[in-house]
Design a protein around this motif. Structure first.
Motif: not given
Length: 190
Positions: A70-85
């Protein structure tokens, strides 16, 4: 419970504050701080996707995580976007409340009756007062619902009642009047 998913998110570069068009990302469990094991993801139709790709305006599409995280990190290169379902954003359920006292549903009660919570009995009672003074007001609201007529009220008013509001009836109340208590009739809305 509804099927869980992650809503659309901005592909945002935290260093510049700008969105990144067409960013390509993997999704990782929140605990996977080294980003070593990407989680299997699908679109909202449950079709597996290898990579999350942002739109030309820099928005990651909604997706699902097959593992149920229910909680993840979306990672693109050095960009980290925390996300919650969607379900994760509801939080954990709190403790159960106290048992009720078994009042019947309000829709099955005579018009003009309000619950007296302390005793669990339904009876006509003064409406609550406004402000912070507490106590009760000097008005009693009495309601009429089509097909049922006015409720039968006792021969003497509850203590402190100065007026009664009869609300919604097609005709005036014809029951007991109370000496010193003013009756006010409000016609049904048109």
């Amino acid at each position: 419970m509804a099927e869980d998913y992650y809503d659309a998110k901005l592909a945002l570069n935290p260093e510049t504050g700008n969105v990144v068009p067409s960013a390509q990302a993997q999704v990782y469990a929140i605990e996977d701080v080294t980003f070593s094991t990407p989680l299997p993801i699908t679109d909202l139709s449950d079709i597996p996707i290898a990579m999350l790709v942002a739109s030309p305006t820099g928005i990651y599409p909604p997706f699902k995580v097959a593992t149920g995280d229910t909680r993840v990190n979306i990672v693109s290169g050095s960009m980290v976007t925390p996300a919650t379902s969607a379900e994760g954003s509801r939080g954990l359920p709190g403790p159960a409340g106290d048992d009720g006292i078994g009042l019947p549903p309000a829709g099955t009660l005579p018009d003009g009756y309000v619950p007296i919570v302390a005793s669990g009995e339904w009876t006509a009672g003064p409406m609550a007062s406004g402000g912070t003074g507490g106590g009760s007001s000097s008005m009693l609201e009495v309601y009429w619902v089509e097909g049922q007529g006015w409720p039968t009220l006792p021969a003497t008013p509850p203590p402190g009642i100065k007026s009664r509001w009869f609300i919604g009836g097609p005709s005036a109340y014809t029951g007991v009047t109370w000496a010193g208590v003013r009756d006010i009739y409000v016609a049904p809305g048109v």
